[in-house]
Design a protein around this motif. Structure first.
Motif, PDB file in Angstrom:
ATOM      1  N   GLY A 217      22.730  -2.130 -17.805  1.00  0.00           N
ATOM      2  CA  GLY A 217      23.648  -1.025 -18.044  1.00  0.00           C
ATOM      3  C   GLY A 217      23.180  -0.086 -19.134  1.00  0.00           C
ATOM      4  N   SER A 218      22.654  -0.653 -20.231  1.00  0.00           N
ATOM      5  CA  SER A 218      22.223   0.207 -21.340  1.00  0.00           C
ATOM      6  C   SER A 218      21.046   1.083 -20.941  1.00  0.00           C
ATOM      7  CB  SER A 218      21.866  -0.641 -22.567  1.00  0.00           C
ATOM      8  OG  SER A 218      20.792  -1.518 -22.304  1.00  0.00           O
TER       9      SER A 218
ATOM     10  N   ILE B 249      27.702  -1.673 -27.001  1.00  0.00           N
ATOM     11  CA  ILE B 249      27.207  -0.796 -25.937  1.00  0.00           C
ATOM     12  C   ILE B 249      28.345  -0.363 -25.029  1.00  0.00           C
ATOM     13  CG2 ILE B 249      25.799  -0.752 -23.833  1.00  0.00           C
ATOM     14  CD1 ILE B 249      23.769  -2.510 -25.329  1.00  0.00           C
ATOM     15  N   LEU B 250      29.152  -1.326 -24.604  1.00  0.00           N
ATOM     16  CA  LEU B 250      30.261  -1.027 -23.703  1.00  0.00           C
ATOM     17  C   LEU B 250      31.271  -0.099 -24.379  1.00  0.00           C
ATOM     18  CD1 LEU B 250      31.816  -1.400 -21.090  1.00  0.00           C
ATOM     19  CD2 LEU B 250      32.702  -3.563 -21.994  1.00  0.00           C
ATOM     20  N   LEU B 251      31.646  -0.397 -25.627  1.00  0.00           N
ATOM     21  CA  LEU B 251      32.598   0.443 -26.348  1.00  0.00           C
ATOM     22  C   LEU B 251      32.065   1.861 -26.517  1.00  0.00           C
ATOM     23  CD1 LEU B 251      35.187   0.844 -28.020  1.00  0.00           C
ATOM     24  CD2 LEU B 251      33.921  -0.036 -30.011  1.00  0.00           C
ATOM     25  N   GLY B 252      30.790   1.980 -26.923  1.00  0.00           N
ATOM     26  CA  GLY B 252      30.202   3.298 -27.120  1.00  0.00           C
ATOM     27  C   GLY B 252      30.140   4.109 -25.840  1.00  0.00           C
ATOM     28  N   GLU B 253      29.801   3.459 -24.734  1.00  0.00           N
ATOM     29  CA  GLU B 253      29.716   4.187 -23.465  1.00  0.00           C
ATOM     30  C   GLU B 253      31.104   4.612 -22.993  1.00  0.00           C
ATOM     31  OE1 GLU B 253      28.200   6.108 -20.170  1.00  0.00           O
ATOM     32  OE2 GLU B 253      27.283   5.491 -22.073  1.00  0.00           O
TER      33      GLU B 253
ATOM     34  N   GLY C   7      30.365   8.391 -29.560  1.00  0.00           N
ATOM     35  CA  GLY C   7      30.182   7.330 -28.581  1.00  0.00           C
ATOM     36  C   GLY C   7      28.722   6.914 -28.452  1.00  0.00           C
ATOM     37  N   ARG C   8      27.820   7.879 -28.468  1.00  0.00           N
ATOM     38  CA  ARG C   8      26.385   7.551 -28.409  1.00  0.00           C
ATOM     39  C   ARG C   8      25.944   6.818 -29.677  1.00  0.00           C
ATOM     40  NH1 ARG C   8      23.081   7.946 -23.828  1.00  0.00           N
ATOM     41  NH2 ARG C   8      21.367   8.680 -25.108  1.00  0.00           N
ATOM     42  N   PHE C   9      26.557   7.163 -30.801  1.00  0.00           N
ATOM     43  CA  PHE C   9      26.243   6.468 -32.053  1.00  0.00           C
ATOM     44  C   PHE C   9      26.672   5.005 -31.961  1.00  0.00           C
ATOM     45  CE2 PHE C   9      27.524   4.924 -36.228  1.00  0.00           C
ATOM     46  CZ  PHE C   9      26.384   5.157 -36.977  1.00  0.00           C
ATOM     47  N   VAL C  10      27.892   4.763 -31.480  1.00  0.00           N
ATOM     48  CA  VAL C  10      28.382   3.389 -31.333  1.00  0.00           C
ATOM     49  C   VAL C  10      27.533   2.645 -30.307  1.00  0.00           C
ATOM     50  CG1 VAL C  10      30.362   1.971 -30.646  1.00  0.00           C
ATOM     51  CG2 VAL C  10      30.715   4.038 -32.026  1.00  0.00           C
ATOM     52  N   PHE C  11      27.191   3.308 -29.240  1.00  0.00           N
ATOM     53  CA  PHE C  11      26.283   2.747 -28.233  1.00  0.00           C
ATOM     54  C   PHE C  11      24.986   2.293 -28.899  1.00  0.00           C
ATOM     55  CE2 PHE C  11      23.130   4.197 -24.779  1.00  0.00           C
ATOM     56  CZ  PHE C  11      23.035   2.920 -24.231  1.00  0.00           C
ATOM     57  N   GLY C  12      24.489   3.126 -29.816  1.00  0.00           N
ATOM     58  CA  GLY C  12      23.254   2.796 -30.515  1.00  0.00           C
ATOM     59  C   GLY C  12      23.378   1.602 -31.439  1.00  0.00           C
ATOM     60  N   LEU C  13      24.597   1.310 -31.917  1.00  0.00           N
ATOM     61  CA  LEU C  13      24.792   0.156 -32.791  1.00  0.00           C
ATOM     62  C   LEU C  13      24.418  -1.142 -32.086  1.00  0.00           C
ATOM     63  CD1 LEU C  13      28.206   0.997 -34.527  1.00  0.00           C
ATOM     64  CD2 LEU C  13      25.895   1.377 -35.397  1.00  0.00           C
ATOM     65  N   GLY C  14      24.539  -1.129 -30.763  1.00  0.00           N
ATOM     66  CA  GLY C  14      24.211  -2.347 -30.025  1.00  0.00           C
ATOM     67  C   GLY C  14      22.982  -2.262 -29.159  1.00  0.00           C
TER      68      GLY C  14
ATOM     69  N   CYS D  60      30.503   1.743 -15.753  1.00  0.00           N
ATOM     70  CA  CYS D  60      30.705   0.538 -14.926  1.00  0.00           C
ATOM     71  C   CYS D  60      29.481  -0.378 -14.970  1.00  0.00           C
ATOM     72  CB  CYS D  60      30.999   0.947 -13.481  1.00  0.00           C
ATOM     73  SG  CYS D  60      32.614   1.737 -13.258  1.00  0.00           S
ATOM     74  N   THR D  61      28.289   0.185 -15.043  1.00  0.00           N
ATOM     75  CA  THR D  61      27.095  -0.668 -15.149  1.00  0.00           C
ATOM     76  C   THR D  61      27.085  -1.424 -16.477  1.00  0.00           C
ATOM     77  OG1 THR D  61      25.668   1.053 -16.135  1.00  0.00           O
ATOM     78  CG2 THR D  61      25.785   0.956 -13.718  1.00  0.00           C
ATOM     79  N   CYS D  62      27.661  -0.834 -17.529  1.00  0.00           N
ATOM     80  CA  CYS D  62      27.748  -1.525 -18.818  1.00  0.00           C
ATOM     81  C   CYS D  62      28.744  -2.674 -18.761  1.00  0.00           C
ATOM     82  CB  CYS D  62      28.137  -0.536 -19.916  1.00  0.00           C
ATOM     83  SG  CYS D  62      26.863   0.700 -20.272  1.00  0.00           S
ATOM     84  N   VAL D  63      29.841  -2.500 -18.004  1.00  0.00           N
ATOM     85  CA  VAL D  63      30.788  -3.604 -17.793  1.00  0.00           C
ATOM     86  C   VAL D  63      30.090  -4.759 -17.091  1.00  0.00           C
ATOM     87  CG1 VAL D  63      32.905  -4.306 -16.620  1.00  0.00           C
ATOM     88  CG2 VAL D  63      32.791  -2.075 -17.748  1.00  0.00           C
ATOM     89  N   PHE D  64      29.291  -4.438 -16.084  1.00  0.00           N
ATOM     90  CA  PHE D  64      28.543  -5.456 -15.346  1.00  0.00           C
ATOM     91  C   PHE D  64      27.592  -6.214 -16.274  1.00  0.00           C
ATOM     92  CE2 PHE D  64      24.548  -6.437 -13.140  1.00  0.00           C
ATOM     93  CZ  PHE D  64      25.000  -7.370 -12.214  1.00  0.00           C
ATOM     94  N   SER D  65      26.870  -5.487 -17.121  1.00  0.00           N
ATOM     95  CA  SER D  65      25.923  -6.133 -18.027  1.00  0.00           C
ATOM     96  C   SER D  65      26.633  -6.995 -19.070  1.00  0.00           C
ATOM     97  CB  SER D  65      25.051  -5.078 -18.722  1.00  0.00           C
ATOM     98  OG  SER D  65      24.104  -4.542 -17.829  1.00  0.00           O
TER      99      SER D  65
END
Length: 478
Positions: free
Chosen positions: A53-54, A120-124, A142-149, A209-214
């Motif tokens: 997903g990421s 990743i999921l929260l940021g996306e 959101g991209r910043f939070v995504f980057g945290l993970g 949705c791909t991030c939820v899957f991952s």
């Protein structure tokens, strides 16, 4: 920074002694129908899924830049789009280093991977809401939070791989992990523009949705790893690990980090501007066609990375492969520079196939080197530091390129597209030079193990395994 004794930790990667695969002592009755133990390969399947997903959502801004510009309005420009990459990479200059330390010394790889995948999921989700309601700064956060993970999850993935396949199949396992992760990135470039034709939010929410899957795969992997914890060899130590040990990594480690930085600038940062370059230079391809061309290297790596992993496992000579792959990228960018300046015209498809082959070759040869030069109980930290250094380059260079492209006297001219290519040529040439330096440092300080044959590496692994059974060491080489 205070350090924590391994014997006092709970839930860490080493807390139950699960550093190394104990070859020859796996349960032969887990699957009686198979002549070999299949459990590590089931684990490998889930290792491959956790970053799917990421990788899918990471390159979404580059894949649909024109559609995002139309969606947000005329105020949305190339610099704003590149900022979506930089805010992801800047925190990872530090956080993925701490992520590796956390994996090694605090949470362990299981809880650590779930934590980072959750970021990743929260940021996306935040990014998707920001795009849905045209709130650019929410999308940026959101991209910043995504980057945290994002990159810390890759550290966890590398740590999982190194612990379950710390043997003659290590490079093949890394190749398979890379190839599957790149499926997400490749399919994103091919599919996201078509989903954006329906609507931009549709394309972005599909990525969520791909991030939820991952995330689901990550939870399953943690359970599988816990269930199979007795299949990995116990390596115990009361020696403290602190950040000072990173400064004592061998010189070869830092050269590997340097190669990683400059090579990946020539690939991942190139992806962010490649479509735009092909749309405005040479025959000026359409956005859909140019975006499909950008997806070619990742599709190539899906098949080539496991192949090169197998070849490198069998025949060795990793450093030679690194030098050759870096040289291949220099050639690819020179060819694109010639196209942009109309010195010649070579169709982008063969250039991208060439670039993808070099990319797969480097990934299969570079990433498996760390277990040969740093101790197993430092691998999470070692991979974290490697990813941190990589992200420093991936954070800075998109902004440098964005600033140059928008500078007065450059914007709107051919230099807007040729200057980035000159930067990519320089970076990949530096990676090639560092590869040559690594060759000599390996001979002088490591008895040539990094560039050894497959048989010599197998003998080295057997010797190191015997040493680790007596007492694992933190690498103190100069």
């Amino acid at each position: 920074m205070s350090s924590t004794k391994k014997s006092d930790r709970v839930g860490s990667i080493n807390a139950h002694g699960d550093d190394l695969l104990e070859e020859g002592k796996l349960d032969p009755h887990w699957c009686p129908c198979c002549p070999f133990d299949v459990y590590p390969y089931i684990v490998l399947i889930f290792i491959m899924f956790i970053t799917f997903g990421s990788y899918w959502v990471f390159d979404a801004p580059g894949a649909i830049f024109t559609q995002l510009k139309a969606w947000f309005g005329n105020g949305y420009n190339s610099s704003m789009n590149l900022n979506l990459y930089s805010v992801y990479s800047y925190p990872n200059m530090i956080l993925c280093f701490f992520g590796g330390y956390i994996i090694d010394r605090v949470t362990g790889v299981r809880w650590g991977s779930i934590l980072f995948c959750g970021f990743i999921l929260l940021g996306e989700l935040m990014f998707s809401v920001g795009v849905q309601f045209k709130l650019y700064y929410l999308a940026l956060v959101g991209r910043f939070v995504f980057g945290l993970g994002g990159e810390s999850l890759t550290v966890a993935q590398n740590t999982y791989t190194a612990r379950w396949f710390n043997g003659k199949q290590l490079a093949l396992a890394f190749g398979l992990v890379l190839s599957f992760s790149r499926i997400g990135s490749s399919v994103n470039f091919a599919v996201t523009p078509f989903l954006a034709a329906i609507s931009v939010p549709t394309a972005i929410w599909f990525g969520a949705c791909t991030c939820v899957f991952s995330f689901g795969a990550c939870v399953c992997l943690a359970l599988l790893d816990w269930h199979g914890r007795k299949r990995v060899k116990e390596v115990s130590t009361d020696e403290d690990i602190s950040f000072k040990h990173i400064l004592r990594f061998p010189l070869a480690t830092w050269i590997v980090y340097g190669i990683c930085v400059f090579f990946y600038i020539g690939v991942l940062t190139f992806y962010t501007v490649a479509s735009d370059i092909m749309q405005h230079t040479g025959p000026e391809f359409s956005e859909e066609t140019a975006t499909l061309f950008v997806s070619i290297p990742n599709f190539v790596s899906i098949f080539a990375a496991p192949l090169f992993g197998y070849i490198i496992d069998k025949f060795g000579r990793s450093v030679i492969w690194i030098i050759v792959s870096s040289g291949m990228l220099v050639v690819a960018h020179v060819l694109f520079l010639g196209n942009a300046n109309q010195w010649w015209f070579i169709h982008p498809i063969p250039i991208m196939l060439w670039l993808g082959t070099g990319y797969a070759m480097l990934a299969a040869s570079l990433w498996p080197l760390l277990p040969y030069i740093i101790a197993a109980n430092m691998l999470g930290t070692g991979y974290g530091a490697m990813t941190a250094v990589q992200n420093a380059g991936l954070a800075v260079f998109p902004q440098i390129i964005g600033a140059l492209q928008g500078a007065s006297g450059i914007e709107g001219t051919r230099l807007q597209y040729t200057l980035p290519l000159l930067i990519f040529i320089g970076c990949t040439a530096i990676a090639m030079g560092l590869g040559v330096l690594l060759f000599f440092v390996d001979v002088a300080r490591h008895h040539g193990i990094l560039n050894a044959t497959g048989e010599a590496k197998e003998a080295w692994r057997a010797k190191r395994k015997a040493e680790q059974e007596a007492k694992p060491l933190i690498s103190d080489e100069n």
